[in-house]
Scaffold this motif. Structure first.
Motif, PDB file in Angstrom:
ATOM      1  N   GLY A  68       0.792  -1.227   0.000  1.00  0.00           N
ATOM      2  CA  GLY A  68       0.000   0.000   0.000  1.00  0.00           C
ATOM      3  C   GLY A  68       0.827   1.281   0.000  1.00  0.00           C
ATOM      4  O   GLY A  68       0.448   2.260   0.650  1.00  0.00           O
ATOM      5  N   TYR A  69       1.936   1.294  -0.749  1.00  0.00           N
ATOM      6  CA  TYR A  69       2.773   2.493  -0.806  1.00  0.00           C
ATOM      7  C   TYR A  69       2.026   3.626  -1.489  1.00  0.00           C
ATOM      8  O   TYR A  69       1.434   3.454  -2.548  1.00  0.00           O
ATOM      9  N   LYS A  70       2.059   4.805  -0.861  1.00  0.00           N
ATOM     10  CA  LYS A  70       1.430   5.993  -1.427  1.00  0.00           C
ATOM     11  C   LYS A  70       2.537   6.906  -1.949  1.00  0.00           C
ATOM     12  O   LYS A  70       3.231   7.571  -1.186  1.00  0.00           O
ATOM     13  N   SER A  71       2.683   6.919  -3.258  1.00  0.00           N
ATOM     14  CA  SER A  71       3.734   7.703  -3.902  1.00  0.00           C
ATOM     15  C   SER A  71       3.515   9.196  -3.682  1.00  0.00           C
ATOM     16  O   SER A  71       2.382   9.652  -3.513  1.00  0.00           O
ATOM     17  N   TYR A  72       4.607   9.929  -3.678  1.00  0.00           N
ATOM     18  CA  TYR A  72       4.533  11.378  -3.567  1.00  0.00           C
ATOM     19  C   TYR A  72       5.709  11.983  -4.319  1.00  0.00           C
ATOM     20  O   TYR A  72       6.680  11.303  -4.641  1.00  0.00           O
ATOM     21  N   LYS A  73       5.601  13.252  -4.598  1.00  0.00           N
ATOM     22  CA  LYS A  73       6.629  13.953  -5.381  1.00  0.00           C
ATOM     23  C   LYS A  73       7.767  14.389  -4.469  1.00  0.00           C
ATOM     24  O   LYS A  73       7.543  14.932  -3.388  1.00  0.00           O
ATOM     25  N   ALA A  74       8.992  14.159  -4.935  1.00  0.00           N
ATOM     26  CA  ALA A  74      10.170  14.598  -4.192  1.00  0.00           C
ATOM     27  C   ALA A  74      10.244  16.122  -4.221  1.00  0.00           C
ATOM     28  O   ALA A  74       9.835  16.758  -5.194  1.00  0.00           O
ATOM     29  N   ASN A  75      10.793  16.706  -3.166  1.00  0.00           N
ATOM     30  CA  ASN A  75      10.896  18.166  -3.108  1.00  0.00           C
ATOM     31  C   ASN A  75      12.282  18.647  -3.529  1.00  0.00           C
ATOM     32  O   ASN A  75      12.713  19.720  -3.139  1.00  0.00           O
ATOM     33  N   THR A  76      12.970  17.838  -4.338  1.00  0.00           N
ATOM     34  CA  THR A  76      14.299  18.195  -4.828  1.00  0.00           C
ATOM     35  C   THR A  76      14.519  17.556  -6.193  1.00  0.00           C
ATOM     36  O   THR A  76      13.817  16.610  -6.547  1.00  0.00           O
TER      37      THR A  76
END
Length: 189
Positions: A68-76
């Motif tokens: 159940g990994y919830k992907s997210y955008k890197a801040n770099t």
């Protein structure tokens, strides 16, 4: 505290918390109703009686979606491993989901798999090409892949930080290190 002293301290803690339990844990463990149990020494789940349909869920293959990994955008746009600007950045699991699965997570309830998959202490931003090259590798495999000439070659500039985090996460979740070559710690003096 200087970084080199901190790394030595972390290595000592890892050595104590990883190696001592490996020496103390025997193969033992009571069998469950299906005739199976967790081998504390190797971290695997195996059976001593004929397999039945009731234990098929314990012997199933790795399924990434169970975590159940919830992907997210890197801040770099800087990749952790190479410290270089990346065209595309992925969030990488330092201890991959598959590595965790074969190290003991296959027996976890989905709620713990989900907690592991979404634990930001186990996440780093990585150039997508490096992340794909690393895949589910252990530290030794990842280092080999980085310079074996069989594909994308790159220099891992943060190898010791990566290894320290890797073994910290393994310890945090009580995952087996039997699939690891622990002498990789010696590279980080």
């Amino acid at each position: 505290m200087r970084l080199s002293k901190l790394i030595k301290l972390i290595r000592l803690i890892i050595s104590i918390t990883v190696f001592v339990p490996l020496l103390l844990n025997a193969h033992g463990g009571g069998l469950d109703k299906t005739g199976c149990h967790n081998n504390k020494k190797t971290g695997d789940y195996h059976c001593h009686r004929k397999k039945t349909s009731s234990n098929n869920s314990k012997t199933s293959k790795f399924n990434r979606s169970e975590f159940g990994y919830k992907s997210y955008k890197a801040n770099t746009n800087i990749g952790f491993y190479t410290q270089k600007v990346c065209e595309k950045v992925h969030i990488d699991h330092v201890v991959s989901l598959k590595d965790a699965y074969v190290s003991g997570a296959k027996d976890w309830p989905n709620s713990l798999k989900n907690k592991f998959a979404n634990d930001k202490e186990n996440h780093i931003p990585a150039c997508s090409s490096i992340n794909m090259s690393k895949s589910a590798s252990t530290p030794t495999e990842f280092l080999r892949k980085s310079k074996d000439g069989k594909g994308l070659d790159y220099e891992i500039k943060t190898f010791c930080s990566y290894v320290t985090t890797y073994f910290y996460i393994k310890q945090k979740y009580n995952l087996s290190t039997n699939n690891n070559q622990l002498n990789v710690l010696l590279l980080c003096d």
